[in-house]
Design an enzyme around this catalytic site. Structure first.
Site, PDB file in Angstrom:
ATOM      1  N   VAL A  10      -9.239   0.430  24.031  1.00 41.67           N
ATOM      2  CA  VAL A  10      -8.606   0.353  22.717  1.00 41.67           C
ATOM      3  C   VAL A  10      -7.322  -0.480  22.770  1.00 41.67           C
ATOM      4  CG1 VAL A  10      -7.483   1.727  20.919  1.00 41.67           C
ATOM      5  CG2 VAL A  10      -9.598   2.545  21.964  1.00 41.67           C
ATOM      6  N   LYS A  65      -4.127  -1.972  37.285  1.00 38.54           N
ATOM      7  CA  LYS A  65      -4.551  -2.606  36.024  1.00 38.54           C
ATOM      8  C   LYS A  65      -3.595  -3.732  35.648  1.00 38.54           C
ATOM      9  CE  LYS A  65      -7.409   0.516  33.500  1.00 38.54           C
ATOM     10  NZ  LYS A  65      -7.710   1.347  32.373  1.00 38.54           N
ATOM     11  N   GLU A  82     -16.994  -0.448  20.820  1.00 38.16           N
ATOM     12  CA  GLU A  82     -17.098  -1.217  22.065  1.00 38.16           C
ATOM     13  C   GLU A  82     -18.321  -2.129  21.987  1.00 38.16           C
ATOM     14  OE1 GLU A  82     -16.774   1.203  25.612  1.00 38.16           O
ATOM     15  OE2 GLU A  82     -15.182   2.349  24.664  1.00 38.16           O
ATOM     16  N   ASN A 125     -15.699   9.383  12.381  1.00 38.02           N
ATOM     17  CA  ASN A 125     -16.480   9.453  13.624  1.00 38.02           C
ATOM     18  C   ASN A 125     -17.494  10.602  13.574  1.00 38.02           C
ATOM     19  OD1 ASN A 125     -15.458   7.228  14.832  1.00 38.02           O
ATOM     20  ND2 ASN A 125     -14.285   8.290  16.395  1.00 38.02           N
ATOM     21  N   PHE A 168     -26.506   3.283  11.953  1.00 35.33           N
ATOM     22  CA  PHE A 168     -26.372   4.597  12.604  1.00 35.33           C
ATOM     23  C   PHE A 168     -27.533   5.534  12.280  1.00 35.33           C
ATOM     24  CE2 PHE A 168     -22.507   4.432  15.074  1.00 35.33           C
ATOM     25  CZ  PHE A 168     -22.106   3.159  14.715  1.00 35.33           C
ATOM     26  N   GLY A 207     -33.072   8.202  19.226  1.00 33.24           N
ATOM     27  CA  GLY A 207     -33.231   7.935  20.651  1.00 33.24           C
ATOM     28  C   GLY A 207     -32.631   9.056  21.470  1.00 33.24           C
ATOM     29  N   CYS A 250     -15.873   8.310  22.450  1.00 30.43           N
ATOM     30  CA  CYS A 250     -15.377   8.794  21.158  1.00 30.43           C
ATOM     31  C   CYS A 250     -16.208   9.906  20.531  1.00 30.43           C
ATOM     32  CB  CYS A 250     -15.246   7.630  20.185  1.00 30.43           C
ATOM     33  SG  CYS A 250     -13.795   6.649  20.556  1.00 30.43           S
ATOM     34  N   LYS A 260     -23.857   2.196  25.625  1.00 29.05           N
ATOM     35  CA  LYS A 260     -24.439   1.327  24.608  1.00 29.05           C
ATOM     36  C   LYS A 260     -24.415  -0.086  25.182  1.00 29.05           C
ATOM     37  CE  LYS A 260     -21.709  -0.133  21.271  1.00 29.05           C
ATOM     38  NZ  LYS A 260     -20.857  -0.171  20.076  1.00 29.05           N
TER      39      LYS A 260
HETATM   40  C1  UDX Z   1      -8.205   5.896  24.768  1.00 25.54           C
HETATM   41  C2  UDX Z   1      -8.631   7.289  24.378  1.00 25.54           C
HETATM   42  O1  UDX Z   1      -9.751   7.656  25.157  1.00 25.54           O
HETATM   43  C3  UDX Z   1      -8.999   7.389  22.922  1.00 25.54           C
HETATM   44  O2  UDX Z   1      -9.124   8.730  22.527  1.00 25.54           O
HETATM   45  C4  UDX Z   1      -7.943   6.851  22.122  1.00 25.54           C
HETATM   46  O3  UDX Z   1      -8.411   6.791  20.808  1.00 25.54           O
HETATM   47  C5  UDX Z   1      -7.422   5.524  22.607  1.00 25.54           C
HETATM   48  O4  UDX Z   1      -7.170   5.510  23.998  1.00 25.54           O
HETATM   49  P1  UDX Z   1      -9.639   3.956  25.704  1.00 25.54           P
HETATM   50  O5  UDX Z   1      -8.765   2.792  25.465  1.00 25.54           O
HETATM   51  O6  UDX Z   1     -11.111   3.763  25.590  1.00 25.54           O
HETATM   52  O7  UDX Z   1      -9.327   5.068  24.635  1.00 25.54           O
HETATM   53  O8  UDX Z   1      -9.241   4.701  27.072  1.00 25.54           O
HETATM   54  P2  UDX Z   1      -8.968   4.064  28.502  1.00 25.54           P
HETATM   55  O9  UDX Z   1      -9.818   2.872  28.668  1.00 25.54           O
HETATM   56  O10 UDX Z   1      -9.020   5.191  29.460  1.00 25.54           O
HETATM   57  O11 UDX Z   1      -7.469   3.523  28.394  1.00 25.54           O
HETATM   58  C6  UDX Z   1      -6.322   4.254  28.424  1.00 25.54           C
HETATM   59  C7  UDX Z   1      -5.285   3.534  29.266  1.00 25.54           C
HETATM   60  O12 UDX Z   1      -4.039   4.200  29.177  1.00 25.54           O
HETATM   61  C8  UDX Z   1      -5.645   3.435  30.747  1.00 25.54           C
HETATM   62  O13 UDX Z   1      -5.592   2.086  31.155  1.00 25.54           O
HETATM   63  C9  UDX Z   1      -4.568   4.272  31.441  1.00 25.54           C
HETATM   64  O14 UDX Z   1      -4.225   3.772  32.716  1.00 25.54           O
HETATM   65  C10 UDX Z   1      -3.424   4.177  30.449  1.00 25.54           C
HETATM   66  N1  UDX Z   1      -2.431   5.253  30.491  1.00 25.54           N
HETATM   67  C11 UDX Z   1      -2.811   6.541  30.568  1.00 25.54           C
HETATM   68  C12 UDX Z   1      -1.091   4.925  30.409  1.00 25.54           C
HETATM   69  O15 UDX Z   1      -0.721   3.744  30.361  1.00 25.54           O
HETATM   70  N2  UDX Z   1      -0.174   5.933  30.386  1.00 25.54           N
HETATM   71  C13 UDX Z   1      -0.523   7.228  30.459  1.00 25.54           C
HETATM   72  O16 UDX Z   1       0.323   8.103  30.445  1.00 25.54           O
HETATM   73  C14 UDX Z   1      -1.899   7.551  30.537  1.00 25.54           C
HETATM   74  C1  UDX Z   2     -17.408   4.623  17.812  1.00 29.18           C
HETATM   75  C2  UDX Z   2     -17.202   4.279  16.335  1.00 29.18           C
HETATM   76  O1  UDX Z   2     -18.338   3.557  15.831  1.00 29.18           O
HETATM   77  C3  UDX Z   2     -15.936   3.490  16.144  1.00 29.18           C
HETATM   78  O2  UDX Z   2     -15.700   3.263  14.750  1.00 29.18           O
HETATM   79  C4  UDX Z   2     -14.768   4.257  16.765  1.00 29.18           C
HETATM   80  O3  UDX Z   2     -13.577   3.501  16.689  1.00 29.18           O
HETATM   81  C5  UDX Z   2     -15.049   4.600  18.218  1.00 29.18           C
HETATM   82  O4  UDX Z   2     -16.287   5.299  18.323  1.00 29.18           O
HETATM   83  P1  UDX Z   2     -18.267   3.315  19.990  1.00 29.18           P
HETATM   84  O5  UDX Z   2     -18.289   4.661  20.621  1.00 29.18           O
HETATM   85  O6  UDX Z   2     -17.604   2.181  20.694  1.00 29.18           O
HETATM   86  O7  UDX Z   2     -17.609   3.388  18.533  1.00 29.18           O
HETATM   87  O8  UDX Z   2     -19.786   2.831  19.753  1.00 29.18           O
HETATM   88  P2  UDX Z   2     -20.882   3.094  18.614  1.00 29.18           P
HETATM   89  O9  UDX Z   2     -21.529   1.809  18.315  1.00 29.18           O
HETATM   90  O10 UDX Z   2     -20.369   3.859  17.471  1.00 29.18           O
HETATM   91  O11 UDX Z   2     -21.965   3.988  19.396  1.00 29.18           O
HETATM   92  C6  UDX Z   2     -21.679   5.291  19.853  1.00 29.18           C
HETATM   93  C7  UDX Z   2     -22.906   5.936  20.443  1.00 29.18           C
HETATM   94  O12 UDX Z   2     -23.872   6.235  19.447  1.00 29.18           O
HETATM   95  C8  UDX Z   2     -23.634   5.053  21.474  1.00 29.18           C
HETATM   96  O13 UDX Z   2     -24.032   5.856  22.561  1.00 29.18           O
HETATM   97  C9  UDX Z   2     -24.840   4.551  20.731  1.00 29.18           C
HETATM   98  O14 UDX Z   2     -25.929   4.257  21.580  1.00 29.18           O
HETATM   99  C10 UDX Z   2     -25.141   5.729  19.823  1.00 29.18           C
HETATM  100  N1  UDX Z   2     -25.876   5.372  18.594  1.00 29.18           N
HETATM  101  C11 UDX Z   2     -25.314   4.558  17.682  1.00 29.18           C
HETATM  102  C12 UDX Z   2     -27.140   5.916  18.369  1.00 29.18           C
HETATM  103  O15 UDX Z   2     -27.662   6.675  19.193  1.00 29.18           O
HETATM  104  N2  UDX Z   2     -27.782   5.596  17.200  1.00 29.18           N
HETATM  105  C13 UDX Z   2     -27.246   4.786  16.252  1.00 29.18           C
HETATM  106  O16 UDX Z   2     -27.886   4.558  15.231  1.00 29.18           O
HETATM  107  C14 UDX Z   2     -25.960   4.235  16.503  1.00 29.18           C
END
Ligand code: UDX
Ligand code: UDX
Length: 441
Positions: free
Chosen positions: A11, A35, A163, A216, A257, A261, A268, A328
């Site tokens: 994110v 990182k 993603e 979500n 959506f 499957g 998320c 995915k």
């Molecule tokens: C994360 C959360 O999972 C999600 O719930 C939220 O909405 C956005 O942040 P994501 O970016 O997918 O989503 O997580 P991740 O890829 O694990 O990234 C988080 C980063 O924060 C990591 O790179 C980690 O090293 C860093 N981090 C963690 C910090 O910089 N400081 C901290 O205290 C903890």
């Molecule tokens: C989701 C939300 O879509 C996004 O708006 C939010 O910011 C983060 O969470 P993400 O988890 O990256 O995004 O992927 P998404 O495309 O939503 O898919 C989530 C999961 O649902 C995947 O495992 C995907 O395979 C599954 N999926 C999605 C299904 O099984 N069926 C569908 O029709 C769509």
């Protein structure tokens, strides 16, 4: 505008790179020194289509930098986005320790007005808690009795990017939700997103947080709904692909959506559905609809494993090939991926598993043990008693299935995403099993 992003994960990095791309001066912070080292070398710690190219461009234009120091980044920016993890605790609550720690560190370093924006998915009322933590931790020089002499704002600006298409989603948002408590905060956030010319919805912080939870959970509910429908399709001889198409033509429903499957995974949906159930419980409401969404999702994976068991007769010592382990396509992310659970359930029954995924193998190697990892879609099926498709990577459409057929011991395919051409596969001699395809094929 000068912007800091704390947390350079999926994110945070997408947000940081894209904000820099639309003209802002961005610093991405992370507490993981590896990182930051990787990013400074011009490499990405994650795979997300289009992100690396954009990152390199922004760094070249000197609009994007990386640091491990929250202090420096806080001092040099007016707006600070929080994108640190909020993982589930064993009781389902979101673990807010990272958010609290970061808020404390910001407070300790800020020396002028700051707007602190939650990007992470957080329980409602986090905004209030961040404000309180900052107030408690502001340096004494900014406190005068009960008064705080340093102005700051907290806002919520939830992220909706997916993603695999995150850069596109960021650049073309359906809407930007801004939860604020002051005009100043609203104006700053409007200014930041102005180049995208988005539809902006302004509300209070609690409503913005609820929009994220509800969106979500609603999408997860759509997936569980169609998976439940798929179960019935199988029994009555209907084809869930046609059912989804027919439902989706109604604009009020929409086709997206509704892909049945092996269910949803990722960082998320599973976590956010859990957190929303807990949040409701804590506020005296039993959100049983969401509990059912979660149950149906869990059940889909177990149903899939049972289907494999039924068709293979005995699982013990069978060799099973797997295409796709990412949650995915177009990502290397395997968090809560359906494939992980399915593989582990089959291993527990004594199956020998061979796995191929175009991008997620390195991550999978850290979690899966006793599995043979293969570097392409062809070698993985050698000597297999069946093939499972668990992530619908586009390259699986362009495979020479005659070659696959000839390499397998038994020509059985279980398509966990209804992705492959069932009629063609049956035509060349495969036994094909999809989800909810009934007797329609
Ligand atoms: C994360 C959360 O999972 C999600 O719930 C939220 O909405 C956005 O942040 P994501 O970016 O997918 O989503 O997580 P991740 O890829 O694990 O990234 C988080 C980063 O924060 C990591 O790179 C980690 O090293 C860093 N981090 C963690 C910090 O910089 N400081 C901290 O205290 C903890
Ligand atoms: C989701 C939300 O879509 C996004 O708006 C939010 O910011 C983060 O969470 P993400 O988890 O990256 O995004 O992927 P998404 O495309 O939503 O898919 C989530 C999961 O649902 C995947 O495992 C995907 O395979 C599954 N999926 C999605 C299904 O099984 N069926 C569908 O029709 C769509």
């Amino acid at each position: 505008m000068k912007i800091t992003i704390i947390g350079s994960g999926y994110v945070g990095l997408v947000t940081g790179v894209c904000l820099s791309n639309i003209g802002h001066q961005v610093i991405c912070v992370d507490n993981n020194p590896d990182k930051i080292k990787t990013l400074k070398k011009g490499r990405l710690p994650i795979y997300e289509p289009g992100l690396l190219e954009l990152m390199k461009e922004c760094v070249k234009k000197k609009r994007l930098s990386f640091t491990g120091s929250i202090g420096d980044a806080t001092k040099s920016s007016q707006v600070i986005f929080l994108a640190v993890p909020t993982p589930p605790k064993s009781n389902g609550d979101a673990d807010m320790t990272y958010v609290e720690n970061v808020a404390r560190q910001i407070a300790q370093h800020m020396d002028s007005y700051k707007l602190i924006v939650e990007k992470s998915t957080v329980p409602a009322e986090t905004g209030k808690k961040i404000r309180r933590t900052i107030n408690l931790n502001l340096a004494k020089k900014y406190k005068h009795g009960n008064k705080i002499l340093l102005d700051f704002d907290v806002a919520s600006n939830p992220e909706f990017l997916k993603e695999g298409s995150a850069v596109h989603d960021f650049m073309n948002p359906d809407r930007i939700v801004i939860g604020v408590e002051s005009k100043k905060a609203e104006q700053l956030l409007r200014e930041i997103y102005k180049p995208l010319k988005p539809k902006i919805l302004v509300t209070n912080i609690a409503s913005a947080e609820m929009i994220k939870h509800s969106s979500n959970s609603f999408l997860a509910m759509k997936i569980s709904f169609i998976n439940a429908v798929a179960q019935i399709c199988d029994r009555v001889g209907a084809d869930v692909l046609k059912v989804a198409e027919g439902m989706g033509l109604d604009k009020r429903i929409g086709r997206q959506f509704l892909d049945a499957g092996v269910g949803y995974g990722g960082s998320c949906f599973p976590k956010d559905v859990d957190a929303f159930i807990r949040l409701s419980e804590q506020n005296g409401y039993d959100f049983s609809l969401l509990k059912e969404v979660r149950r149906i999702n869990d059940q889909q994976r177990h149903w899939f494993v049972r289907l494999v068991e039924e068709k293979l007769w005995n699982i013990k010592d069978k060799t099973i090939g797997v295409w796709g382990v990412a949650f995915k396509p177009n990502t290397d992310d395997i968090r809560s991926a359906a494939a992980l659970e399915i593989i582990q359930l089959l291993q527990a029954e004594g199956a020998k598993i061979r796995v191929y995924d175009p991008k997620a193998l390195e991550n999978a190697k850290k979690i899966l043990h006793g599995v043979t990892f293969c570097d392409n879609a062809y070698t993985v099926v050698e000597g297999c008693d069946c093939l499972l498709l668990l992530t619908e990577w586009p390259e699986f459409k362009d495979i020479d299935f005659v070659q696959i057929r000839d390499a397998m011991r038994q020509t059985v395919i279980f398509d966990g995403r209804n992705f492959l051409d069932a009629l063609y596969l049956r035509g060349i001699g495969f036994e094909y099993f999809g989800t909810g395809r009934g007797k329609a094929l």
